[in-house]
Motif scaffolding. Structure first.
Motif, PDB file in Angstrom:
ATOM      1  N   MET A  96       0.819  -1.205   0.000  1.00  0.00           N
ATOM      2  CA  MET A  96       0.000   0.000   0.000  1.00  0.00           C
ATOM      3  C   MET A  96       0.861   1.268   0.000  1.00  0.00           C
ATOM      4  SD  MET A  96      -2.962  -1.014  -0.469  1.00  0.00           S
ATOM      5  CE  MET A  96      -3.899   0.473  -0.268  1.00  0.00           C
ATOM      6  N   HIS A  97       1.978   1.277   0.736  1.00  0.00           N
ATOM      7  CA  HIS A  97       2.869   2.434   0.722  1.00  0.00           C
ATOM      8  C   HIS A  97       3.447   2.638  -0.679  1.00  0.00           C
ATOM      9  CE1 HIS A  97       2.602   3.290   4.898  1.00  0.00           C
ATOM     10  NE2 HIS A  97       3.224   2.193   5.299  1.00  0.00           N
ATOM     11  N   GLY A  98       3.895   1.570  -1.314  1.00  0.00           N
ATOM     12  CA  GLY A  98       4.450   1.680  -2.662  1.00  0.00           C
ATOM     13  C   GLY A  98       3.423   2.123  -3.673  1.00  0.00           C
ATOM     14  N   ARG A  99       2.215   1.613  -3.534  1.00  0.00           N
ATOM     15  CA  ARG A  99       1.133   1.983  -4.447  1.00  0.00           C
ATOM     16  C   ARG A  99       0.821   3.471  -4.339  1.00  0.00           C
ATOM     17  NH1 ARG A  99      -4.447   2.052  -3.718  1.00  0.00           N
ATOM     18  NH2 ARG A  99      -5.597   1.772  -5.641  1.00  0.00           N
ATOM     19  N   VAL A 100       0.741   3.969  -3.113  1.00  0.00           N
ATOM     20  CA  VAL A 100       0.469   5.391  -2.900  1.00  0.00           C
ATOM     21  C   VAL A 100       1.613   6.232  -3.461  1.00  0.00           C
ATOM     22  CG1 VAL A 100       0.308   7.171  -1.112  1.00  0.00           C
ATOM     23  CG2 VAL A 100      -1.071   5.096  -0.944  1.00  0.00           C
ATOM     24  N   LEU A 101       2.833   5.800  -3.250  1.00  0.00           N
ATOM     25  CA  LEU A 101       3.996   6.561  -3.699  1.00  0.00           C
ATOM     26  C   LEU A 101       4.071   6.623  -5.220  1.00  0.00           C
ATOM     27  CD1 LEU A 101       6.265   8.130  -2.438  1.00  0.00           C
ATOM     28  CD2 LEU A 101       7.626   6.064  -2.421  1.00  0.00           C
ATOM     29  N   ILE A 102       3.885   5.502  -5.909  1.00  0.00           N
ATOM     30  CA  ILE A 102       3.953   5.514  -7.373  1.00  0.00           C
ATOM     31  C   ILE A 102       2.793   6.316  -7.953  1.00  0.00           C
ATOM     32  CG2 ILE A 102       2.731   3.352  -7.837  1.00  0.00           C
ATOM     33  CD1 ILE A 102       5.899   4.295  -9.652  1.00  0.00           C
ATOM     34  N   LYS A 103       1.644   6.247  -7.320  1.00  0.00           N
ATOM     35  CA  LYS A 103       0.502   7.039  -7.773  1.00  0.00           C
ATOM     36  C   LYS A 103       0.773   8.525  -7.567  1.00  0.00           C
ATOM     37  CE  LYS A 103      -4.477   7.400  -7.140  1.00  0.00           C
ATOM     38  NZ  LYS A 103      -5.106   6.845  -8.298  1.00  0.00           N
ATOM     39  N   GLU A 104       1.355   8.871  -6.432  1.00  0.00           N
ATOM     40  CA  GLU A 104       1.682  10.266  -6.135  1.00  0.00           C
ATOM     41  C   GLU A 104       2.665  10.820  -7.165  1.00  0.00           C
ATOM     42  OE1 GLU A 104       1.010  13.384  -3.224  1.00  0.00           O
ATOM     43  OE2 GLU A 104       0.162  11.393  -3.332  1.00  0.00           O
ATOM     44  N   ILE A 105       3.678  10.047  -7.500  1.00  0.00           N
ATOM     45  CA  ILE A 105       4.709  10.512  -8.433  1.00  0.00           C
ATOM     46  C   ILE A 105       4.156  10.633  -9.846  1.00  0.00           C
ATOM     47  CG2 ILE A 105       6.865   9.860  -9.567  1.00  0.00           C
ATOM     48  CD1 ILE A 105       7.643   8.495  -6.958  1.00  0.00           C
ATOM     49  N   THR A 106       3.427   9.621 -10.298  1.00  0.00           N
ATOM     50  CA  THR A 106       3.064   9.554 -11.716  1.00  0.00           C
ATOM     51  C   THR A 106       1.690  10.109 -12.040  1.00  0.00           C
ATOM     52  OG1 THR A 106       2.217   7.299 -11.448  1.00  0.00           O
ATOM     53  CG2 THR A 106       4.523   7.553 -12.087  1.00  0.00           C
ATOM     54  N   GLU A 107       0.891  10.485 -11.040  1.00  0.00           N
ATOM     55  CA  GLU A 107      -0.426  11.025 -11.356  1.00  0.00           C
ATOM     56  C   GLU A 107      -0.704  12.379 -10.719  1.00  0.00           C
ATOM     57  OE1 GLU A 107      -3.469   8.147 -10.602  1.00  0.00           O
ATOM     58  OE2 GLU A 107      -2.540   6.678 -11.915  1.00  0.00           O
ATOM     59  N   LYS A 108      -0.305  12.605  -9.482  1.00  0.00           N
ATOM     60  CA  LYS A 108      -0.656  13.856  -8.814  1.00  0.00           C
ATOM     61  C   LYS A 108       0.074  15.048  -9.417  1.00  0.00           C
ATOM     62  CE  LYS A 108      -1.144  16.110  -4.385  1.00  0.00           C
ATOM     63  NZ  LYS A 108      -0.950  16.041  -2.959  1.00  0.00           N
ATOM     64  N   TYR A 109       1.351  14.891  -9.701  1.00  0.00           N
ATOM     65  CA  TYR A 109       2.133  15.998 -10.228  1.00  0.00           C
ATOM     66  C   TYR A 109       2.226  15.956 -11.751  1.00  0.00           C
ATOM     67  CZ  TYR A 109       3.414  16.498  -5.368  1.00  0.00           C
ATOM     68  OH  TYR A 109       3.357  16.661  -4.022  1.00  0.00           O
ATOM     69  N   THR A 110       1.466  15.081 -12.368  1.00  0.00           N
ATOM     70  CA  THR A 110       1.460  14.971 -13.831  1.00  0.00           C
ATOM     71  C   THR A 110       0.014  14.867 -14.279  1.00  0.00           C
ATOM     72  OG1 THR A 110       1.495  12.560 -13.846  1.00  0.00           O
ATOM     73  CG2 THR A 110       3.615  13.666 -13.756  1.00  0.00           C
ATOM     74  N   ASP A 111      -0.181  14.818 -15.594  1.00  0.00           N
ATOM     75  CA  ASP A 111      -1.515  14.453 -16.055  1.00  0.00           C
ATOM     76  C   ASP A 111      -1.593  12.928 -16.024  1.00  0.00           C
ATOM     77  OD1 ASP A 111       0.149  13.847 -18.104  1.00  0.00           O
ATOM     78  OD2 ASP A 111      -0.687  15.265 -19.528  1.00  0.00           O
ATOM     79  N   ASN A 112      -2.719  12.367 -16.313  1.00  0.00           N
ATOM     80  CA  ASN A 112      -2.918  10.922 -16.142  1.00  0.00           C
ATOM     81  C   ASN A 112      -2.118  10.064 -17.111  1.00  0.00           C
ATOM     82  OD1 ASN A 112      -4.565  11.135 -13.938  1.00  0.00           O
ATOM     83  ND2 ASN A 112      -6.427  11.290 -15.161  1.00  0.00           N
ATOM     84  N   ILE A 113      -1.492  10.670 -18.118  1.00  0.00           N
ATOM     85  CA  ILE A 113      -0.696   9.861 -19.040  1.00  0.00           C
ATOM     86  C   ILE A 113       0.780   9.874 -18.669  1.00  0.00           C
ATOM     87  CG2 ILE A 113      -2.323  10.005 -20.951  1.00  0.00           C
ATOM     88  CD1 ILE A 113      -0.559  12.216 -22.125  1.00  0.00           C
ATOM     89  N   CYS A 114       1.102  10.328 -17.472  1.00  0.00           N
ATOM     90  CA  CYS A 114       2.447  10.245 -16.911  1.00  0.00           C
ATOM     91  C   CYS A 114       3.466  11.069 -17.687  1.00  0.00           C
ATOM     92  CB  CYS A 114       2.905   8.787 -16.796  1.00  0.00           C
ATOM     93  SG  CYS A 114       4.311   8.593 -15.683  1.00  0.00           S
ATOM     94  N   ASN A 115       3.146  12.324 -17.933  1.00  0.00           N
ATOM     95  CA  ASN A 115       4.138  13.269 -18.435  1.00  0.00           C
ATOM     96  C   ASN A 115       4.821  13.874 -17.225  1.00  0.00           C
ATOM     97  OD1 ASN A 115       3.786  12.994 -21.190  1.00  0.00           O
ATOM     98  ND2 ASN A 115       2.093  14.445 -21.226  1.00  0.00           N
ATOM     99  N   LEU A 116       6.055  13.496 -16.979  1.00  0.00           N
ATOM    100  CA  LEU A 116       6.780  13.981 -15.809  1.00  0.00           C
ATOM    101  C   LEU A 116       7.132  15.452 -15.962  1.00  0.00           C
ATOM    102  CD1 LEU A 116       9.275  11.041 -15.226  1.00  0.00           C
ATOM    103  CD2 LEU A 116       7.162  11.482 -14.010  1.00  0.00           C
TER     104      LEU A 116
END
Length: 131
Positions: free
Chosen positions: A44-64
């Motif tokens: 669950m920690h890893g899932r939240v972290l990868i979601k935070e990195i690749t979706e919260k600060y990006t659009d949903n298509i993972c533009n970093l």
């Protein structure tokens, strides 16, 4: 009288051993559940972290964006050892490593989450290792 004593002794002995076996089984179940709970928390920690990195600060298509390479954005989630690795798939020598854990120690027992994202004309493999 001796026969009754022997019968009572055998019954008490059987009840005692059955109780010991039940206690051992309950202890085993508790230990197994505790191990699964630790693995579940890592997941669950890893899932939240990868979601935070690749979706919260990006659009949903993972533009970093450049914010993703700032290790300070994860300080509010950093209650557990983790390592984030950004590996450029076009230029294999370009790699960024962030985290609050030692990468050598964290690679002994970890759960990994990966996702391919786009940044600045290149594809990056984003890996999150959670201990």
């Amino acid at each position: 009288m001796l026969d009754r004593f022997f019968e009572l002794f055998v019954i008490v002995l059987v009840i005692f051993f059955v109780t010991l076996l039940l206690m051992e089984k309950v202890s085993y179940i508790y230990n197994v559940n505790e191990k699964y709970q630790i693995i579940y928390n890592q997941f669950m920690h890893g899932r939240v972290l990868i979601k935070e990195i690749t979706e919260k600060y990006t659009d949903n298509i993972c533009n970093l964006t450049s914010n993703n390479f700032d290790p300070n954005i994860m300080n509010n989630l950093a209650s557990f050892p983790y390592v984030i690795i950004y590996r450029n798939l076009s230029n294999t020598s370009q790699e960024y490593i962030f985290g609050n854990g030692d990468i050598i120690n964290i690679q002994n027992n970890y759960i990994a989450f990966t996702r391919v994202c786009y940044y600045n004309g290149s594809l990056f493999l984003v890996s999150v290792l959670v201990q």
